[in-house]
Motif scaffolding. Structure first.
Motif, PDB file in Angstrom:
ATOM      1  N   THR A  98      25.343  25.710   6.442  1.00  0.00           N
ATOM      2  CA  THR A  98      26.025  24.670   7.044  1.00  0.00           C
ATOM      3  C   THR A  98      27.438  24.971   6.606  1.00  0.00           C
ATOM      4  N   ALA A  99      28.275  23.890   7.165  1.00  0.00           N
ATOM      5  CA  ALA A  99      29.870  23.914   6.643  1.00  0.00           C
ATOM      6  C   ALA A  99      30.097  23.241   5.611  1.00  0.00           C
ATOM      7  N   GLY A 100      28.818  22.579   5.014  1.00  0.00           N
ATOM      8  CA  GLY A 100      29.469  21.824   3.540  1.00  0.00           C
ATOM      9  C   GLY A 100      28.180  21.270   2.949  1.00  0.00           C
ATOM     10  N   GLU A 101      28.527  20.464   2.032  1.00  0.00           N
ATOM     11  CA  GLU A 101      27.162  19.963   1.048  1.00  0.00           C
ATOM     12  C   GLU A 101      26.532  18.848   2.059  1.00  0.00           C
ATOM     13  N   ILE A 102      27.445  17.965   2.510  1.00  0.00           N
ATOM     14  CA  ILE A 102      26.668  16.842   3.312  1.00  0.00           C
ATOM     15  C   ILE A 102      25.838  17.379   4.487  1.00  0.00           C
ATOM     16  N   GLY A 103      26.275  18.484   5.333  1.00  0.00           N
ATOM     17  CA  GLY A 103      25.318  18.946   6.219  1.00  0.00           C
ATOM     18  C   GLY A 103      24.039  19.302   5.652  1.00  0.00           C
ATOM     19  N   TYR A 282      21.180   7.039   4.852  1.00  0.00           N
ATOM     20  CA  TYR A 282      21.968   6.129   4.273  1.00  0.00           C
ATOM     21  C   TYR A 282      22.456   6.512   2.929  1.00  0.00           C
ATOM     22  N   ARG A 283      21.682   6.981   1.958  1.00  0.00           N
ATOM     23  CA  ARG A 283      21.964   7.128   0.724  1.00  0.00           C
ATOM     24  C   ARG A 283      22.858   8.426   0.990  1.00  0.00           C
ATOM     25  N   ILE A 284      22.778   9.484   1.711  1.00  0.00           N
ATOM     26  CA  ILE A 284      23.571  10.560   1.448  1.00  0.00           C
ATOM     27  C   ILE A 284      25.053  10.163   2.162  1.00  0.00           C
ATOM     28  N   LEU A 285      24.998   9.056   3.130  1.00  0.00           N
ATOM     29  CA  LEU A 285      26.164   9.154   3.995  1.00  0.00           C
ATOM     30  C   LEU A 285      27.165   7.878   3.581  1.00  0.00           C
ATOM     31  N   CYS A 286      26.543   6.832   2.989  1.00  0.00           N
ATOM     32  CA  CYS A 286      27.039   5.509   2.508  1.00  0.00           C
ATOM     33  C   CYS A 286      28.359   5.756   1.895  1.00  0.00           C
ATOM     34  N   GLY A 287      28.423   6.487   0.688  1.00  0.00           N
ATOM     35  CA  GLY A 287      29.240   6.691  -0.223  1.00  0.00           C
ATOM     36  C   GLY A 287      30.712   7.163   0.639  1.00  0.00           C
ATOM     37  N   PRO A 288      30.239   8.591   0.946  1.00  0.00           N
ATOM     38  CA  PRO A 288      31.419   9.341   1.395  1.00  0.00           C
ATOM     39  C   PRO A 288      32.073   8.604   2.744  1.00  0.00           C
ATOM     40  N   ILE A 289      31.300   7.830   3.596  1.00  0.00           N
ATOM     41  CA  ILE A 289      31.877   7.277   4.751  1.00  0.00           C
ATOM     42  C   ILE A 289      32.628   6.143   4.380  1.00  0.00           C
ATOM     43  N   LEU A 290      31.709   5.081   3.559  1.00  0.00           N
ATOM     44  CA  LEU A 290      32.823   4.023   3.066  1.00  0.00           C
ATOM     45  C   LEU A 290      34.074   4.161   2.270  1.00  0.00           C
ATOM     46  N   SER A 291      34.076   5.377   1.665  1.00  0.00           N
ATOM     47  CA  SER A 291      35.079   5.620   0.774  1.00  0.00           C
ATOM     48  C   SER A 291      36.291   6.233   1.438  1.00  0.00           C
ATOM     49  N   GLY A 292      36.130   6.872   2.580  1.00  0.00           N
ATOM     50  CA  GLY A 292      37.022   7.458   3.315  1.00  0.00           C
ATOM     51  C   GLY A 292      37.152   8.980   2.965  1.00  0.00           C
ATOM     52  N   ARG A 293      36.265   9.545   2.246  1.00  0.00           N
ATOM     53  CA  ARG A 293      36.359  11.053   1.674  1.00  0.00           C
ATOM     54  C   ARG A 293      36.022  11.811   2.608  1.00  0.00           C
ATOM     55  N   VAL A 294      35.596  11.389   3.826  1.00  0.00           N
ATOM     56  CA  VAL A 294      35.200  12.264   4.712  1.00  0.00           C
ATOM     57  C   VAL A 294      35.933  12.300   6.206  1.00  0.00           C
ATOM     58  N   GLU A 295      36.154  13.312   7.185  1.00  0.00           N
ATOM     59  CA  GLU A 295      36.888  13.092   8.289  1.00  0.00           C
ATOM     60  C   GLU A 295      35.815  12.620   9.323  1.00  0.00           C
ATOM     61  N   MET A 296      36.010  11.478   9.943  1.00  0.00           N
ATOM     62  CA  MET A 296      35.093  10.851  10.898  1.00  0.00           C
ATOM     63  C   MET A 296      36.236  11.043  12.534  1.00  0.00           C
ATOM     64  N   VAL A 297      35.225  11.140  13.525  1.00  0.00           N
ATOM     65  CA  VAL A 297      35.801  11.320  14.830  1.00  0.00           C
ATOM     66  C   VAL A 297      34.841  10.571  15.641  1.00  0.00           C
ATOM     67  N   SER A 298      35.488   9.926  16.568  1.00  0.00           N
ATOM     68  CA  SER A 298      34.692   8.723  17.437  1.00  0.00           C
ATOM     69  C   SER A 298      34.173   9.420  18.476  1.00  0.00           C
ATOM     70  N   LEU A 299      32.686   9.111  18.745  1.00  0.00           N
ATOM     71  CA  LEU A 299      32.040   9.814  19.841  1.00  0.00           C
ATOM     72  C   LEU A 299      31.652   8.305  20.684  1.00  0.00           C
ATOM     73  N   ASP A 300      32.574   7.739  21.101  1.00  0.00           N
ATOM     74  CA  ASP A 300      32.058   6.327  21.746  1.00  0.00           C
ATOM     75  C   ASP A 300      31.789   6.603  23.073  1.00  0.00           C
ATOM     76  N   ASN A 301      32.220   7.728  23.838  1.00  0.00           N
ATOM     77  CA  ASN A 301      31.985   7.768  24.918  1.00  0.00           C
ATOM     78  C   ASN A 301      30.484   8.299  25.345  1.00  0.00           C
ATOM     79  N   LEU A 302      29.534   8.146  24.036  1.00  0.00           N
ATOM     80  CA  LEU A 302      28.152   8.560  24.472  1.00  0.00           C
ATOM     81  C   LEU A 302      27.555   7.217  24.776  1.00  0.00           C
ATOM     82  N   PRO A 303      26.693   7.373  25.799  1.00  0.00           N
ATOM     83  CA  PRO A 303      26.047   6.195  26.379  1.00  0.00           C
ATOM     84  C   PRO A 303      25.049   5.694  25.417  1.00  0.00           C
ATOM     85  N   GLY A 304      24.656   4.256  25.371  1.00  0.00           N
ATOM     86  CA  GLY A 304      23.830   3.575  24.634  1.00  0.00           C
ATOM     87  C   GLY A 304      24.473   2.921  23.233  1.00  0.00           C
TER      88      GLY A 304
END
Length: 304
Positions: A98-103, A282-304
């Motif tokens: 994987t490319a990092g610890e979160i993955g 949730y436990r893996i992702l909540c802290g990194p995402i809400l703290s802004g420590r990780v890079e996030m990209v939008s995939l909003d064009n996905l259906p559903g």
């Protein structure tokens, strides 16, 4: 009682303890480094990823683990006499980079749940996930089968059983001098003090010793520490990790890990329907995402 018998009885706990120590030392002394697995370790990278110990039955892994340094971690297994039983069963060792610890964390949790390795205990969860929700000021147990935990505000704590949820609520009551009667954990006649109030362990919301508003504010403050964060995006997003070999985009929706791709375009082609709230995600992702420590990209064009 004969002297010899008395001596034997007085010394038996020591002898028993000594025998346990002796057995442990014997196991350590008998341990032999698994040279047959050395070749498998030599081919492991020093980057992050997941490793899998395989036995004779390829359909059922023995153990799945993760590390930011695969080679170092697997070597630690091979040098550990306490893992001799696992190593004797192991026929080969595979890995997924994987490319990092979160993955690595996300992939490990998914594979353990899917493949149920024999020697893994954590992450092999079963049962119905539940939480606490205030209904007209009284905590109630709600279940993930009935409520979308990723979108529903006002949920407190993640528990594997109703019993565990109520046990935590009772602990909160004790820590904050709350009334078990008001919380619905004890039957108390209207206007009468509860048992803990008689012991001065409840401040008296049951019989007017304190106002219900003050009691409920104290309850809310205690529950806030357990609040479940709602998924902060309208749809699927990609969490980007990079290392010297490239990058991975981990597709996440409603705290659920849906898979990884080498770039955003391929991430958009991954399945987009989340199977339901995933406590490990949730436990893996909540802290990194809400703290802004990780890079996030939008995939909003996905259906559903």
């Amino acid at each position: 009682m004969p002297r010899d018998a008395a001596d034997d009885r007085s010394r038996s706990p020591r002898l028993q303890a000594g025998s346990r120590v002796g057995r442990r030392r014997a196991r350590t002394a008998a341990y032999r480094y698994p040279q047959a697995l050395r070749a498998a370790v030599e081919g492991l990278p020093t980057g992050a990823g997941v490793y899998i110990f395989h036995g004779e039955d390829e359909r059922l892994p023995l153990y799945i683990g993760k590390s930011v340094n695969l080679r170092s971690r697997v070597l630690a297994h091979l040098r550990n006499p306490r893992e001799a039983h696992l190593l004797r069963q192991t026929q080969r060792i595979s890995h997924i980079r994987t490319a990092g610890e979160i993955g690595a964390l996300l992939l490990e949790a998914r594979l353990i749940k899917e493949q149920q390795p024999l020697h893994n205990r954590k992450l092999r969860r079963s049962g119905q996930l539940c939480s606490l929700q205030l209904v007209r000021g009284v905590p109630q147990v709600v279940y993930s089968r009935d409520v979308d935990f990723s979108r529903q505000p006002g949920l407190y704590g993640l528990f594997t059983s109703r019993h565990a949820a109520l046990q935590r609520l009772e602990q909160i009551a004790v820590e904050h001098a709350l009334c078990l009667g008001v919380l619905g954990l004890e039957h108390v006649a209207a206007g009468r003090p509860c048992f803990r109030a008689l012991l001065r362990q409840c401040r008296g919301a049951c019989h007017g010793g304190e106002s219900r508003a003050v009691h409920d504010a104290r309850l809310q403050g205690a529950l806030d520490a357990l609040r479940i964060a709602c998924w902060p995006y309208p749809g699927s997003c990609g969490l980007v990790e990079r290392d010297e070999n490239g990058c991975q985009v981990h597709v996440i929706r409603n705290w659920c890990y849906l898979g990884s791709a080498p770039d955003v375009d391929q991430a958009r082609r991954l399945a987009t329907v989340a199977p339901g709230f995933d406590v490990d995600g949730y436990r893996i992702l909540c802290g990194p995402i809400l703290s802004g420590r990780v890079e996030m990209v939008s995939l909003d064009n996905l259906p559903g």
